[in-house]
Design a protein around this motif. Sequence first.
Motif, mmCIF file in Angstrom:
data_model
loop_
_atom_site.group_PDB
_atom_site.id
_atom_site.type_symbol
_atom_site.label_atom_id
_atom_site.label_comp_id
_atom_site.label_asym_id
_atom_site.label_seq_id
_atom_site.Cartn_x
_atom_site.Cartn_y
_atom_site.Cartn_z
ATOM 1 N N GLU A 9 88.430 30.735 52.843
ATOM 2 C CA GLU A 9 87.669 30.535 51.470
ATOM 3 C C GLU A 9 86.171 30.517 52.285
ATOM 4 O O GLU A 9 85.605 28.748 51.895
ATOM 5 C CB GLU A 9 87.275 29.842 50.403
ATOM 6 C CG GLU A 9 89.168 30.434 49.425
ATOM 7 C CD GLU A 9 90.513 29.992 50.498
ATOM 8 O OE1 GLU A 9 90.546 29.188 50.416
ATOM 9 O OE2 GLU A 9 91.221 30.586 50.003
ATOM 10 N N HIS A 10 85.129 30.987 53.117
ATOM 11 C CA HIS A 10 84.294 30.518 53.869
ATOM 12 C C HIS A 10 82.442 29.855 53.186
ATOM 13 O O HIS A 10 82.280 29.257 53.320
ATOM 14 C CB HIS A 10 83.687 31.359 54.955
ATOM 15 C CG HIS A 10 83.079 30.838 56.102
ATOM 16 N ND1 HIS A 10 83.361 30.615 57.118
ATOM 17 C CD2 HIS A 10 81.906 30.623 56.388
ATOM 18 C CE1 HIS A 10 82.219 30.534 58.605
ATOM 19 N NE2 HIS A 10 81.701 29.963 57.674
ATOM 20 N N ALA A 11 82.438 31.347 52.108
ATOM 21 C CA ALA A 11 80.917 31.067 51.868
ATOM 22 C C ALA A 11 80.951 31.869 50.609
ATOM 23 O O ALA A 11 81.852 32.447 49.875
ATOM 24 C CB ALA A 11 80.049 31.235 52.509
ATOM 25 N N LEU A 12 79.951 31.184 49.922
ATOM 26 C CA LEU A 12 79.921 32.491 47.993
ATOM 27 C C LEU A 12 78.867 32.184 48.211
ATOM 28 O O LEU A 12 77.601 32.069 48.276
ATOM 29 C CB LEU A 12 80.258 30.822 46.956
ATOM 30 C CG LEU A 12 79.860 31.599 45.368
ATOM 31 C CD1 LEU A 12 80.931 32.568 45.567
ATOM 32 C CD2 LEU A 12 79.811 31.279 44.583
ATOM 33 N N LEU A 13 78.624 33.709 47.789
ATOM 34 C CA LEU A 13 77.007 34.403 46.681
ATOM 35 C C LEU A 13 76.922 34.872 45.838
ATOM 36 O O LEU A 13 78.441 35.779 44.842
ATOM 37 C CB LEU A 13 76.819 35.819 47.430
ATOM 38 C CG LEU A 13 77.319 35.679 49.780
ATOM 39 C CD1 LEU A 13 77.804 36.960 49.705
ATOM 40 C CD2 LEU A 13 75.760 35.462 49.883
ATOM 41 N N GLN A 14 75.952 34.090 44.925
ATOM 42 C CA GLN A 14 76.157 33.791 43.959
ATOM 43 C C GLN A 14 74.667 34.739 43.556
ATOM 44 O O GLN A 14 73.564 34.693 44.008
ATOM 45 C CB GLN A 14 76.182 32.679 43.066
ATOM 46 C CG GLN A 14 76.199 32.826 41.489
ATOM 47 C CD GLN A 14 76.966 30.920 41.411
ATOM 48 O OE1 GLN A 14 76.656 30.390 41.954
ATOM 49 N NE2 GLN A 14 76.468 30.825 39.354
ATOM 50 N N MET A 15 74.774 35.731 42.398
ATOM 51 C CA MET A 15 73.829 36.457 42.344
ATOM 52 C C MET A 15 73.046 36.420 40.924
ATOM 53 O O MET A 15 73.892 36.377 39.815
ATOM 54 C CB MET A 15 73.927 37.855 42.383
ATOM 55 C CG MET A 15 72.745 39.032 42.321
ATOM 56 S SD MET A 15 73.038 40.404 42.889
ATOM 57 C CE MET A 15 74.559 41.235 41.884
ATOM 58 N N THR A 16 71.553 35.526 40.835
ATOM 59 C CA THR A 16 71.261 35.477 39.487
ATOM 60 C C THR A 16 69.775 36.082 39.046
ATOM 61 O O THR A 16 68.932 35.373 39.749
ATOM 62 C CB THR A 16 71.075 33.785 39.300
ATOM 63 O OG1 THR A 16 72.287 33.176 38.997
ATOM 64 C CG2 THR A 16 70.607 33.410 37.703
ATOM 65 N N GLY A 17 69.764 37.286 38.435
ATOM 66 C CA GLY A 17 68.796 37.660 37.972
ATOM 67 C C GLY A 17 68.921 38.827 39.324
ATOM 68 O O GLY A 17 69.337 38.843 40.107
ATOM 69 N N GLY A 18 66.983 38.626 39.505
ATOM 70 C CA GLY A 18 66.946 39.396 41.101
ATOM 71 C C GLY A 18 67.555 38.548 42.281
ATOM 72 O O GLY A 18 66.473 38.703 43.754
ATOM 73 N N GLU A 19 68.008 36.834 42.866
ATOM 74 C CA GLU A 19 68.042 35.783 43.386
ATOM 75 C C GLU A 19 69.946 35.438 44.257
ATOM 76 O O GLU A 19 70.164 36.586 42.580
ATOM 77 C CB GLU A 19 67.344 34.199 42.934
ATOM 78 C CG GLU A 19 67.384 33.434 43.852
ATOM 79 C CD GLU A 19 67.011 32.288 43.626
ATOM 80 O OE1 GLU A 19 65.962 31.913 43.749
ATOM 81 O OE2 GLU A 19 67.795 31.836 42.751
ATOM 82 N N VAL A 20 70.133 35.876 44.932
ATOM 83 C CA VAL A 20 70.799 35.226 45.864
ATOM 84 C C VAL A 20 71.116 33.830 46.437
ATOM 85 O O VAL A 20 70.180 34.159 47.284
ATOM 86 C CB VAL A 20 71.761 37.007 46.938
ATOM 87 C CG1 VAL A 20 72.955 36.487 47.095
ATOM 88 C CG2 VAL A 20 71.239 38.650 46.166
#
Length: 222
Positions: free
Chosen positions: A43-54
Amino acid sequence: MPKMIVSIDEVVIKEVQLTKDRTTLGRRPYNDIVIDNLAVSGEHALLQMTGGEVLLEDLGSTNGTYVNGKAVKKQALRSGDTIEVGKYKIKFVGDSAGEDFDKTMVVKARPAPSQPSQATPSGFQTATGDSIGFGAFTASIKVLSGAASGREVPLTKVVTTIGKPGVAVAAITRRQQGFVVHHVEGAGNPMLNGAPIKADPLPLKNGDLIELAGTQMQFVQT
């Protein structure tokens, strides 16, 4: 829609669109973006998307996560940023201006929108990159086994990527002096005339036999 373009040695091997609020990246098969390499943590990394921001967050990986060459723990991504995980580079594209890949195609090599990718009925897949005018020689790959037996794929591009994503993928690259083949990804063991194909490019000659993901092919050069 934001997307991630994964490549190694300047060869694109997959594209993943960010359609969820949370997208995980790692070596384990349950991740949304799977990179099967020992340099990548389970489990290396997480991409979290909120609105238009990642937002990219490192999950305590062994070898770290880098953005544009700098180690990061948590950082908002901008379109064009390059994430480095081991030898893999993942380009973040923050808009949908680019052409989408063929939905049935996972593997791509320097895609050209005017040149659609091809997939054989057996699931054995090929993808081609930009055209190039090196030399007067021509070559192709002839499928010898499986449901696509007898099919011939002209090698008219810089890079032709062949195989089954997640099983075994190899790339055939056209150079000034001829063609070479190398292993791109997967735990499968592609073979050239009975010998393993590894990351180092191997030169191809007329009549060579390639075995990849259970499919046997012949390199034909004229």
